[in-house]
Structure formats: C-alpha cells, structure tokens
Design an enzyme around this catalytic site. Structure first.
Site, PDB file in Angstrom:
ATOM      1  N   HIS A 121       0.804  -1.341  -0.007  1.00  0.00           N
ATOM      2  CA  HIS A 121       0.118  -0.023   0.167  1.00  0.00           C
ATOM      3  C   HIS A 121       0.888   1.122   0.120  1.00  0.00           C
ATOM      4  O   HIS A 121       0.452   2.195   0.201  1.00  0.00           O
ATOM      5  CB  HIS A 121      -1.065  -0.090   1.236  1.00  0.00           C
ATOM      6  N   GLY A 187      -1.302 -10.067  12.464  1.00  0.00           N
ATOM      7  CA  GLY A 187      -2.192  -8.582  12.738  1.00  0.00           C
ATOM      8  C   GLY A 187      -2.959  -8.023  11.460  1.00  0.00           C
ATOM      9  O   GLY A 187      -2.864  -6.755  11.202  1.00  0.00           O
ATOM     10  N   THR A 188      -3.501  -8.933  10.523  1.00  0.00           N
ATOM     11  CA  THR A 188      -4.381  -8.441   9.769  1.00  0.00           C
ATOM     12  C   THR A 188      -5.744  -9.052   9.614  1.00  0.00           C
ATOM     13  O   THR A 188      -5.838 -10.307   9.820  1.00  0.00           O
ATOM     14  CB  THR A 188      -3.727  -8.540   8.187  1.00  0.00           C
ATOM     15  N   SER A 189      -6.686  -8.142   9.368  1.00  0.00           N
ATOM     16  CA  SER A 189      -8.411  -8.457   9.578  1.00  0.00           C
ATOM     17  C   SER A 189      -8.644  -9.172   8.361  1.00  0.00           C
ATOM     18  O   SER A 189      -9.547  -9.801   8.242  1.00  0.00           O
ATOM     19  CB  SER A 189      -9.103  -7.297   9.701  1.00  0.00           C
ATOM     20  N   GLU A 215      -7.574 -11.998  17.707  1.00  0.00           N
ATOM     21  CA  GLU A 215      -8.669 -12.667  17.651  1.00  0.00           C
ATOM     22  C   GLU A 215      -8.569 -13.336  16.400  1.00  0.00           C
ATOM     23  O   GLU A 215      -8.305 -13.087  15.562  1.00  0.00           O
ATOM     24  CB  GLU A 215      -9.772 -11.510  17.906  1.00  0.00           C
ATOM     25  N   ALA A 231       1.704  -9.965  18.482  1.00  0.00           N
ATOM     26  CA  ALA A 231       2.650 -10.296  17.564  1.00  0.00           C
ATOM     27  C   ALA A 231       4.164 -10.566  18.431  1.00  0.00           C
ATOM     28  O   ALA A 231       4.755 -11.349  18.435  1.00  0.00           O
ATOM     29  CB  ALA A 231       2.780  -9.417  16.584  1.00  0.00           C
TER      30      ALA A 231
HETATM   31  P1  NAD Z   1      -7.031  -3.783  10.211  1.00  0.00           P
HETATM   32  O1  NAD Z   1      -6.972  -2.682  11.100  1.00  0.00           O
HETATM   33  O2  NAD Z   1      -8.125  -3.987   9.482  1.00  0.00           O
HETATM   34  O3  NAD Z   1      -6.654  -4.974  11.428  1.00  0.00           O
HETATM   35  C1  NAD Z   1      -5.762  -5.187  12.301  1.00  0.00           C
HETATM   36  C2  NAD Z   1      -5.698  -6.800  12.912  1.00  0.00           C
HETATM   37  O4  NAD Z   1      -4.691  -6.730  13.742  1.00  0.00           O
HETATM   38  C3  NAD Z   1      -7.039  -6.986  13.674  1.00  0.00           C
HETATM   39  O5  NAD Z   1      -7.433  -8.225  13.127  1.00  0.00           O
HETATM   40  C4  NAD Z   1      -6.451  -7.098  14.948  1.00  0.00           C
HETATM   41  O6  NAD Z   1      -7.190  -8.100  15.875  1.00  0.00           O
HETATM   42  C5  NAD Z   1      -4.992  -7.399  15.052  1.00  0.00           C
HETATM   43  N1  NAD Z   1      -4.232  -6.924  16.023  1.00  0.00           N
HETATM   44  C6  NAD Z   1      -4.179  -5.843  16.649  1.00  0.00           C
HETATM   45  N2  NAD Z   1      -3.042  -5.656  17.671  1.00  0.00           N
HETATM   46  C7  NAD Z   1      -2.515  -6.959  17.297  1.00  0.00           C
HETATM   47  C8  NAD Z   1      -1.045  -7.514  17.976  1.00  0.00           C
HETATM   48  N3  NAD Z   1      -0.597  -6.662  19.001  1.00  0.00           N
HETATM   49  N4  NAD Z   1      -0.643  -8.593  17.383  1.00  0.00           N
HETATM   50  C9  NAD Z   1      -1.461  -9.274  16.346  1.00  0.00           C
HETATM   51  N5  NAD Z   1      -2.766  -8.828  15.900  1.00  0.00           N
HETATM   52  C10 NAD Z   1      -3.029  -7.722  16.218  1.00  0.00           C
HETATM   53  O7  NAD Z   1      -5.823  -4.028   9.380  1.00  0.00           O
HETATM   54  P2  NAD Z   1      -5.339  -4.632   8.146  1.00  0.00           P
HETATM   55  O8  NAD Z   1      -5.891  -5.825   7.876  1.00  0.00           O
HETATM   56  O9  NAD Z   1      -3.725  -4.094   7.816  1.00  0.00           O
HETATM   57  O10 NAD Z   1      -5.788  -3.407   7.173  1.00  0.00           O
HETATM   58  C11 NAD Z   1      -5.853  -2.217   7.139  1.00  0.00           C
HETATM   59  C12 NAD Z   1      -5.514  -1.315   5.985  1.00  0.00           C
HETATM   60  O11 NAD Z   1      -5.218  -0.014   6.715  1.00  0.00           O
HETATM   61  C13 NAD Z   1      -4.432  -1.801   5.163  1.00  0.00           C
HETATM   62  O12 NAD Z   1      -4.958  -1.591   3.896  1.00  0.00           O
HETATM   63  C14 NAD Z   1      -3.287  -0.697   5.654  1.00  0.00           C
HETATM   64  O13 NAD Z   1      -2.740  -0.582   4.509  1.00  0.00           O
HETATM   65  C15 NAD Z   1      -3.888   0.184   6.160  1.00  0.00           C
HETATM   66  N6  NAD Z   1      -3.079   0.867   7.382  1.00  0.00           N
HETATM   67  C16 NAD Z   1      -1.938   0.650   7.598  1.00  0.00           C
HETATM   68  C17 NAD Z   1      -1.168   1.289   9.033  1.00  0.00           C
HETATM   69  C18 NAD Z   1       0.232   1.385   8.895  1.00  0.00           C
HETATM   70  O14 NAD Z   1       0.806   1.657   8.179  1.00  0.00           O
HETATM   71  N7  NAD Z   1       0.651   1.104  10.283  1.00  0.00           N
HETATM   72  C19 NAD Z   1      -2.189   1.640  10.253  1.00  0.00           C
HETATM   73  C20 NAD Z   1      -3.498   1.310   9.990  1.00  0.00           C
HETATM   74  C21 NAD Z   1      -3.843   1.108   8.612  1.00  0.00           C
END
Ligand code: NAD
Ligand code: ZN
Length: 241
Positions: A121, A187-189, A215, A231
């Site tokens: 992304h 850590g991805t939904s 979860e 993680a």
């Molecule tokens: P999401 O926010 O949809 O899901 C996050 C997932 O991580 C959830 O399932 C949650 O249960 C899990 N999670 C939270 N804390 C955790 C931990 N400590 N260890 C393990 N799992 C944990 O995120 P996504 O699936 O990456 O989709 C989000 C979209 O938003 C992507 O397209 C991404 O590019 C973007 N995004 C990027 C960032 C970044 O660069 N840091 C931040 C937010 C969103």
C-alpha cells in the site's frame, strides 16, 4: 486455535522451509503504538478518510491532505519497532529467502533492519510526481510540497481509498507468495482486497500457513496453525534464539 496464555508454542525451524513470507497488517504496527484504521480508537473514527486519504481530497485541498500525512509521519517517528519486528528481521538475516509483504505504510520493518520488504500500500516516506517519478522523503515534514521541476503538488506514494494497487507490486508479491512454503500472517483482519486474497494464494500453492492475531479473523480456518495473542509475544516463541 492456540491461546497464548494456556499452550506452549512449538517453535518453527526456518531452515526446514525454502521460502518464507511474513505477511503483516496494521495489528503488527499497533503494538508499536501506531493506530489501526478500523475499530475502536482507529484513525478513521477520528478523521473521515474522504477528507484526507483519497485522490479527490488531494485535488481539492492538497495542503490539508499533506498536513494530515505529516501528522501520520510525526506519529510514526515517535513510535519504535517492537520485539516482533526484530524477530522477523533476525529470521531474514539468517535465512537466504525471506520476504516481508506488508500492508503497512509506516516503514517499521525497515527500521527494525528488514531489507526485503514489499509494501503493498505504498509508503509514508515516499512522494511522487508524474514528471519525475517516486522519491524518498524521510523527514517529519515534507522537504517540499511542490515538485521543483514542474511545480505540481507532490503526492504521497500511498494507495489511498479508491486507488488501485500498483500492478507490478501486487504481481511481485503474488509470485513470491505462490512459491513460498511457509506463510505467516500477522495482525491483519484480512478484509481489504486484494491484499486479503494473498493468504489463499499461499494456501492453494501448498505453503504451511500460520496466523497470529489477537482474535480469530474471518479466514482463520484457512490456516493450519492459529495463534491468538500479540505479535510481540508469539513471534519470540515461534522463533526463539
Ligand atoms: P486492520 O486494522 O483491519 O486489522 C488489524 C488486525 O490486527 C485485527 O485483526 C486485530 O485483531 C489485529 N491486531 C491488533 N493488534 C495486534 C497485535 N498486537 N498482534 C497481532 N494482531 C493484532 O488492519 P489491516 O488488515 O492491515 O488492514 C488495514 C488497512 O489499513 C491496510 O490497507 C493498511 O494499508 C492500512 N493501515 C496501515 C497502517 C500502518 O501503516 N501502520 C495502519 C492502519 C491501517
Ligand atoms: Zn514534477
């Protein structure tokens, strides 16, 4: 489904696999303090993405969008990679074929020392212009908001809402994932496509698939192993020194 609090995790030996892929999402960075987009406390609860993270918003008010991204950069700079990032970077150093495919744009994997990172992304730390292409811009604030060559507004090199993924990037990731024999999702939904389809690509091509998440997700059943937990807690147990 293993619950971190009750079950001893049997470590994985990276050397038993030829090609490893770590597939990471916002949850990986959340543990460093970077908010996820969705869910409670997520960025889009506070900000409407239509005002800050889409091409239309950028065309309407570039300064406003760039201010928002500078805020994201400042936030990312104030956070540090956690133990999970370091473990991934160590596995990469000690194995000839490890790729990190991330949905995150914050550069945390690289800060932890990872080299082979595919950013699906885009990146908060790059800007681009039609005339001169993409370049790094690593400061808290942008070096310049306009292109010094053509005078256009410089655009963050990020896949915003309603943007398509870069074809070269998604093909490269798909190709590497198709050939992987160990695929670890962290850590991805798994709701944002096309990235969310990549675990299925790994599975269909015979990789051993592992999920680490706080979860269960709606594709948890696809994985041979599911670890519920953070993680930064699970990765050191899966890959002990
Ligand atoms: P999401 O926010 O949809 O899901 C996050 C997932 O991580 C959830 O399932 C949650 O249960 C899990 N999670 C939270 N804390 C955790 C931990 N400590 N260890 C393990 N799992 C944990 O995120 P996504 O699936 O990456 O989709 C989000 C979209 O938003 C992507 O397209 C991404 O590019 C973007 N995004 C990027 C960032 C970044 O660069 N840091 C931040 C937010 C969103
Ligand atoms: Zn230009």
């Amino acid at each position: 489904m293993y619950d971190d609090s009750t079950v001893d995790i049997i470590p994985l030996d990276p050397n038993k696999y030829k090609k490893l892929v770590f597939f990471t999402g916002a949850g990986m960075s959340k543990e460093s303090g970077i908010p996820t987009y969705r869910g409670k406390g997520g960025t889009w609860e506070e900000y409407n993405y239509k005002d800050y993270a889409c091409q239309v918003a950028f065309e309407k008010n570039p300064n406003h969008v760039l201010d928002f991204h500078e805020l994201r950069r400042k936030e990312a700079k104030s956070c540090q990679p956690h133990l999970g990032h370091s473990i991934i970077s160590r596995v990469e150093k000690n194995h000839p074929d490890v790729t990190i495919v991330t949905q995150n744009i914050d550069g945390m994997h690289q800060r932890a020392g990872s080299k082979n990172v595919i950013e699906l992304h885009g990146s908060l730390w790059r800007i681009r212009c039609d005339c001169s292409g993409v370049r790094e811009d690593m400061g808290e604030t942008y070096e310049s908001r306009k292109c010094l060559k053509c005078g256009s507004w410089l655009r963050p090199d990020i896949i915003w809402f309603e943007d398509l993924l870069d074809n070269n990037v998604i093909s490269k990731a798909t190709n590497i994932i198709s050939n992987s024999d160990l695929f670890i999702s962290i850590g991805t939904s798994a709701v944002v496509y096309p990235a969310a389809g990549l675990p299925m690509t790994a599975k269909m091509n015979g990789a051993h698939c592992v999920e680490i998440n706080l979860e269960p997700t709606n594709i948890s059943s696809l994985y041979q192993d599911n670890f519920l937990g953070k993680a930064g807690d699970i990765l050191p147990k899966l890959f002990p020194v």
